[in-house]
Design an enzyme around this catalytic site. Structure first.
Site, PDB file in Angstrom:
ATOM      1  CG  ASN A  16     -11.365  16.532  -8.572  1.00  0.00           C
ATOM      2  OD1 ASN A  16     -12.390  16.421  -7.893  1.00  0.00           O
ATOM      3  ND2 ASN A  16     -10.159  16.168  -8.133  1.00  0.00           N
ATOM      4  CB  CYS A  34     -13.751  15.711  -0.327  1.00  0.00           C
ATOM      5  SG  CYS A  34     -14.228  16.247  -1.970  1.00  0.00           S
ATOM      6  N   GLY A  83       0.013  11.884  -8.120  1.00  0.00           N
ATOM      7  CA  GLY A  83       0.855  12.085  -9.290  1.00  0.00           C
ATOM      8  C   GLY A  83       1.584  10.874  -9.819  1.00  0.00           C
TER       9      GLY A  83
HETATM   10  C1  LIG Z   1     -11.723  13.460 -10.849  1.00  0.00           C
HETATM   11  C2  LIG Z   1     -11.288  13.085  -9.469  1.00  0.00           C
HETATM   12  C3  LIG Z   1     -12.221  12.632  -8.536  1.00  0.00           C
HETATM   13  C4  LIG Z   1     -11.835  12.304  -7.247  1.00  0.00           C
HETATM   14  N1  LIG Z   1     -12.770  11.823  -6.366  1.00  0.00           N
HETATM   15  C5  LIG Z   1     -12.379  11.427  -5.115  1.00  0.00           C
HETATM   16  C6  LIG Z   1     -13.293  10.854  -4.208  1.00  0.00           C
HETATM   17  O1  LIG Z   1     -14.455  10.637  -4.508  1.00  0.00           O
HETATM   18  N2  LIG Z   1     -12.857  10.501  -2.960  1.00  0.00           N
HETATM   19  C7  LIG Z   1     -11.549  10.699  -2.589  1.00  0.00           C
HETATM   20  O2  LIG Z   1     -11.186  10.379  -1.462  1.00  0.00           O
HETATM   21  N3  LIG Z   1     -10.643  11.213  -3.444  1.00  0.00           N
HETATM   22  C8  LIG Z   1     -11.029  11.588  -4.698  1.00  0.00           C
HETATM   23  N4  LIG Z   1     -10.097  12.106  -5.564  1.00  0.00           N
HETATM   24  C9  LIG Z   1      -8.689  12.219  -5.149  1.00  0.00           C
HETATM   25  C10 LIG Z   1      -7.882  11.024  -5.644  1.00  0.00           C
HETATM   26  O3  LIG Z   1      -8.364   9.825  -5.101  1.00  0.00           O
HETATM   27  C11 LIG Z   1      -6.390  11.170  -5.269  1.00  0.00           C
HETATM   28  O4  LIG Z   1      -6.285  11.248  -3.874  1.00  0.00           O
HETATM   29  C12 LIG Z   1      -5.763  12.423  -5.874  1.00  0.00           C
HETATM   30  O5  LIG Z   1      -6.278  12.644  -7.163  1.00  0.00           O
HETATM   31  C13 LIG Z   1      -4.238  12.356  -5.936  1.00  0.00           C
HETATM   32  O6  LIG Z   1      -3.786  11.310  -6.759  1.00  0.00           O
HETATM   33  P1  LIG Z   1      -3.379  11.529  -8.313  1.00  0.00           P
HETATM   34  O7  LIG Z   1      -2.480  12.695  -8.368  1.00  0.00           O
HETATM   35  O8  LIG Z   1      -2.742  10.235  -8.738  1.00  0.00           O
HETATM   36  O9  LIG Z   1      -4.661  11.775  -9.051  1.00  0.00           O
HETATM   37  C14 LIG Z   1     -10.479  12.440  -6.876  1.00  0.00           C
HETATM   38  C15 LIG Z   1      -9.546  12.899  -7.805  1.00  0.00           C
HETATM   39  C16 LIG Z   1      -9.923  13.216  -9.087  1.00  0.00           C
HETATM   40  C17 LIG Z   1      -8.896  13.712 -10.050  1.00  0.00           C
END
Ligand SMILES: Cc1cc2nc3c(=O)[nH]c(=O)nc-3n(C[C@H](O)[C@H](O)[C@H](O)COP(=O)(O)O)c2cc1C
Ligand SMILES: Cc1cc2nc3c(=O)[nH]c(=O)nc-3n(C[C@H](O)[C@H](O)[C@H](O)COP(=O)(O)OP(=O)(O)OC[C@H]3O[C@@H](n4cnc5c(N)ncnc54)[C@H](O)[C@@H]3O)c2cc1C
Ligand SMILES: Cc1cc2nc3c(=O)[nH]c(=O)nc-3n(C[C@H](O)[C@H](O)[C@H](O)COP(=O)(O)OP(=O)(O)OC[C@H]3O[C@@H](n4cnc5c(N)ncnc54)[C@H](O)[C@@H]3O)c2cc1C
Ligand SMILES: Cc1cc2nc3c(=O)[nH]c(=O)nc-3n(C[C@H](O)[C@H](O)[C@H](O)COP(=O)(O)O)c2cc1C
Ligand code: FES
Ligand code: FES
Lengths: 288, 306, 306, 288
Positions: free
Chosen positions: B73, B134, B248
């Site tokens: 993303n 980010c 994940g």
């Molecule tokens: C579409 C999307 C948008 C995200 N937006 C943010 C955000 O605004 N701020 C942030 O700290 N992390 C953001 N993240 C990161 C997630 O909060 C998380 O740290 C990361 O996706 C890992 O977790 P996961 O594998 O369960 O998705 C975003 C992730 C995704 C996929």
């Protein structure tokens, strides 16, 4: 959004806040474990799949879509969006084309297997305006959403289908059975007239004495834009169902955004999945 | 197996949660989006999409791309700004029995301070997650997360603006996560969260264009879980403040793995897209695991890796 | 579409390869293991399992663990040592029309020098890949890969011992890969290879034991491909020496993506386990792609991302 | 390795170097796209699957295994090893237990679907020594490899099966049909005598006048070790087929290593997949 305005806001984010169901009326989003009732070949790469969905089926409005989790595709993290092609109290159907790994995985499924869906998603088409002549424009699987909408109408109109070749033309017989006039154009002339569907439409429009028409379109973006331009030029309304890559389908991730005209800022983002997928042509700020 | 319900509640640096499960910022909107599918009152907390002081438009599209067992993303942190957030979502969120963790970011150090200042007195805000990691905004973001000095200056600045729980979200793309975990602790952070999505990229071989408008983005989803587990394990042993683990998680077993590795709480991200019921299944599954293993409280499981 | 066969040959800092495809160290043994399944004469080169000066026993078992779209390994670099390698495999490898890239490592800087010195005059050795990035040995390995000073001292030391092509293999777990790419170039490396497996971990939630005897290991396979693509893209733009790209390649499309991102050659690793025919399919698929797109030589595709 | 020694070496790495087929005779490793000919339930969680394999089938020696790629399991990177249960000129069969995601995926496959396998892998059992009484020890799916081996023998012997409960006892009827004596012990007594198979074996051995036996065993490690100890104590040979987690199956990755006794160093690693999976009990340096 499709016509209703509450107050102007950043990204239209809080439209649904005070009452989450403001645009859905009484129909909340549901997640449902469905069973495949039927899975049949339509033509070329197109297939129809009917799913048991007593929770979602009765709630669907034409132009809405579902988010389908491709079972057995263990390396996919995203659902696939599909317009609802048919809906009744017990089921929803989709008309889909095999284009990649998700649709290929779906294609291997057999009746009796289960699929997890969420829906109904999006706002769908607005109510047709009484008094205006209904016109529908479809390309490829866009025909699916259109014919569901046509089924809800008393009034008959004209539907224009365009595509590269005969196998891109879907649902023509269904529109005929509903009493609609069907105009087809294919680039290779394999069915209907040879050429672009915009030409067929332009000729048809030129022959009319008035432009008291209302247009609903679903198909490739180039086609939608061409008809959107005509709507502005010839002063009628065109409701365009936009296709964007989606991740969540519910308005949470901001993947599917589309530029909407904004009097103050020039443009602002709207979410195709939640604020759309249907927009009136004048709402869309097309890319240069 | 015991008959008594285990104690699922956790306290994350002052933030009291009824269970250890929240959602990852950016994957669950601001609350209303999934409210029809997920009973928000069940969550330990909600973590909302990143907010900065002023409204921000974010990146061009395409913004996401699916990869094998993951996704990229590069949303670019669009959002309504601090004021817009409260106006748009304050009343909605207040309806629920739900702590709200606000994920904040800024382009410059002062902007981090500003957004926290603007939101600190809002009753709806329970805690701040400070996104210094980010991968998708050119300004600040990634630098603050990979340089301990800049990182410290951000945390000190926001610490001065609020007494509410402060949770820096660490960047994964560092050689030694413990340096950042310790810096956070030293600067007065109440907890840390690990991990943000990992800087990554995909290219369409027919068009030769990157699949994201922003060229690169952040990798998330099951693909990265083993990386996140390692980072959480290392960081949790290095500091005494609690760690919120994510990366994940798609089922209760994944969440339990994070907790055993050292996480006091966990967040479900990408899996919300795959299956919106994940977060509820994770909560129920953790409880079932505690019952099955006769563990009286979730705290007893935390960091118990052998 | 053209009728002429495209030119698949590449020159990687003096190492001439008939096509841009090799195998990743540690996933293809020393040659004989896959020789019954894969025609070794088809490969652009073979990269053998890591060798250090003396024989080494490596880690305890379990040494690998499958994750979603990837695997963890903590083999720990067992091997027959420089002398044992030549004695055991020299004659075998000499039978083929196949450049041999020897992956070398050491516990201390001098050991890196020693293994290269021992092997530099061996006619069977075509090039050295210098592994400064193994996540699975406590000594050296990971430090040399994440600290530019230590990294430079390793490269300078081995550079002094050989005139053969020298290819440092960079560690992925750094905040800025370009620093290491440039350091490699400055120290006289002829090429670089990216990436080694990523430090990671998995825990069995029933036993609460790590799934690997070494506790943590390296993540490889399709899961990490988007991370590798980003690293290759960044590094290739930062230096003028060629890059060998690897990380999750399991089909020709993956390899082409690396090449478009900036890799001059690629290596197939974990996918050899999934499907031993991968490396041949990758070679044939790249050629078919060049023909289909009317690209006269593989070099014309390298780094053409828009 | 199983008995043959060329020269001592580090890790036995270069045994096959000069002639890669030294241990395989003329049978090279092959990768083959097979079709499922039959897929049937055996008992409890055990299933039998027969695959068309004209390339590999004729080459298999008892105790060898194949590396099977679970189709449709798109998130798996490793093949799964299975002993060959039956082999002929046209096919190989496996007898497998559903234990995790790979075997569950395999279990969903239907006749006609294709599976990619590599094989034959490993050295298998050595030739039985003429003059010695054949004894076989099996637990769970270990029975598969043993019965294939028994089929190649003229001489009949005694097979001991052990397990927790009746459903862990496999291939007993097949051994009976081959004319073997079958002794069964289950911990819950649901079939055969109640208790451990080692006890049954010890009683049997005590009743014999000599220990001119040769033992081949395949089953859980605890069982193998118990019989290995008896082989040393009572002075007979026990060929144990060892089970290790594997990644490549061909000797390349060094995942599956096992400690072998070494006169100089105490122990050295051997690769279970390539140097085994069968080792004589005295070769194995059991962990403390
Ligand atoms: C579409 C999307 C948008 C995200 N937006 C943010 C955000 O605004 N701020 C942030 O700290 N992390 C953001 N993240 C990161 C997630 O909060 C998380 O740290 C990361 O996706 C890992 O977790 P996961 O594998 O369960 O998705 C975003 C992730 C995704 C996929
Ligand atoms: C609101 C909406 C309604 C839709 N209705 C239908 C329908 O009724 N019938 C139908 O056949 N298809 C419909 N689609 C498109 C459908 O979602 C995609 O074809 C499908 O997601 C592709 O999945 P895949 O895994 O097979 O393709 P992938 O392997 O992911 O990609 C293959 C190709 O499809 C394109 N693609 C991938 N995801 C999308 C997406 N979300 N939208 C458009 N293209 C995409 C890719 O760019 C690529 O070119 C709709 C899309 C939207 C957004
Ligand atoms: C030489 C050899 C021959 C074998 N022959 C047979 C046979 O004839 N029939 C049969 O049913 N099984 C056999 N096995 C075991 C079989 O390979 C595993 O049961 C299978 O790989 C598990 O895959 P899974 O994805 O279902 O399990 P996973 O989901 O990967 O794991 C489930 C459980 O199985 C264990 N497991 C995973 N991989 C292995 C492995 N390689 N060896 C042992 N346990 C493992 C895990 O530790 C876990 O407890 C053999 C193994 C070896 C090494
Ligand atoms: C089992 C295994 C053993 C490895 N051994 C080595 C090694 O000895 N030296 C080295 O530099 N890299 C080693 N690697 C890393 C690979 O060479 C490669 O860099 C990494 O696996 C990423 O590529 P892949 O995703 O295609 O596997 C090993 C990887 C695996 C999976
Ligand atoms: S797809 Fe997530 S906001 Fe539209
Ligand atoms: S499984 Fe790779 S060496 Fe045995």
């Amino acid at each position: 959004m499709t016509g209703t305005e509450t107050k102007s806001c950043f990204f239209q984010f809080f439209l649904c806040v005070k009452c989450p169901f403001v645009f859905r009326g009484i129909q909340p989003l549901k997640q449902e474990q469905t069973r495949i009732l039927e899975h049949r070949h339509e033509q070329a790469d197109y297939w129809v799949m009917q799913l048991s969905a007593p929770g979602i089926g009765p709630e669907v409005r034409p132009g809405q879509f579902i988010g389908l989790q491709a079972p057995r595709l263990d390396n996919a993290v995203l659902r696939r969006p599909f317009s609802v092609y048919r809906a009744d109290n017990e089921s929803v159907s989709i008309l889909y084309k095999v284009v990649g790994k998700g649709t290929a995985a779906i294609n291997r499924l057999l009746p009796g297997e289960t699929i997890d869906i969420i829906g109904p998603l999006g706002n769908g088409f607005p109510e047709a305006t009484p008094g205006l002549t209904p016109v529908r424009i479809g390309g490829g699987y866009g025909a699916a959403a259109l014919q569901l909408q046509a089924r809800t109408l008393q009034k008959k109109g004209t539907v224009f289908f365009g595509g590269r070749t005969a196998s891109d033309i879907l649902c023509a017989d269904e529109f005929k059975a509903l009493g609609w006039t069907v105009e087809i154009a294919t680039e290779d002339g394999s069915v209907g007239s040879r050429g672009l569907v915009t030409d067929t439409f332009d000729r048809w429009l030129d022959e009319r004495s008035d432009t008291d028409i209302e247009l609903f379109a679903c198909g490739p973006e180039g086609m939608l834009r061409a008809f959107g331009d005509r709507a502005v030029d010839r002063d009628f309304k065109a409701w365009l169902s936009m296709d964007r890559h989606m991740a969540c389908g519910v308005g949470a991730c901001l993947t599917c955004v589309i530029k909407k005209n904004d009097p103050e800022k020039g443009w602002q983002w709207a979410r195709c999945c939640k604020d759309g997928p249907v927009f009136e042509s004048r709402e869309i700020a097309w890319d240069e | 197996m015991s008959d008594i319900k285990p104690d699922m509640s956790v306290n994350i640096g002052g933030l009291q949660m009824k269970n250890p499960v929240t959602v990852a910022s950016g994957t669950f909107g601001y609350g209303p989006e999934y409210a029809e599918l997920v009973d928000l009152n069940r969550l330990g907390a909600i973590t909302v999409k990143g907010i900065c002081a002023e409204p921000h438009t974010g990146n061009q599209t395409p913004r996401t791309f699916e990869t094998r067992c993951g996704m990229l993303n590069a949303i670019g942190l669009p959002g309504p700004g601090a004021k817009g957030f409260i106006e748009s979502y304050g009343e909605f969120l207040a309806q629920y029995d739900l702590p709200v963790i606000v994920n904040v970011w800024g382009k410059r150090v002062e902007e981090y301070g500003r957004v926290v200042e603007m939101l600190s007195d809002e009753p709806i805000v329970s805690a701040f997650e400070v996104n210094v990691s980010c991968p998708n905004v050119k300004e600040g973001g990634s630098l603050y997360g990979t340089d301990t000095k800049s990182f410290a200056s951000v945390i000190e600045t926001v610490r001065a603006k609020t007494a509410k729980p402060l949770i820096p979200k660490l960047a994964p793309n560092v050689s030694d996560i413990t340096l950042f975990a310790k810096t956070a602790e030293d600067c007065g952070a109440d907890a840390i969260s690990i991990m943000n999505s990992y800087p990554a990229m995909a290219i369409n071989i027919e068009t030769r264009k990157p699949e994201l408008a922003n060229r690169s983005g952040g990798l998330s989803g099951p693909a990265i879980k083993p990386i996140a587990i390692k980072l959480v394990w290392e960081a949790a042993r290095a500091v005494s403040i609690p760690v919120i683990g994510m990366g994940g998680i798609s089922c209760a077993e994944d969440a339990i793995e994070f907790i055993i590795a050292g996480a006091s709480a966990v967040a479900v991200g990408t899996a919300n897209f795959t299956d919106p019921s994940t977060v509820i299944r994770v909560i129920d599954g953790i409880e079932a695991y505690l019952i099955r293993h006769d563990i009286p409280s979730i705290g007893d499981l935390c960091g118990t890796v052998l």
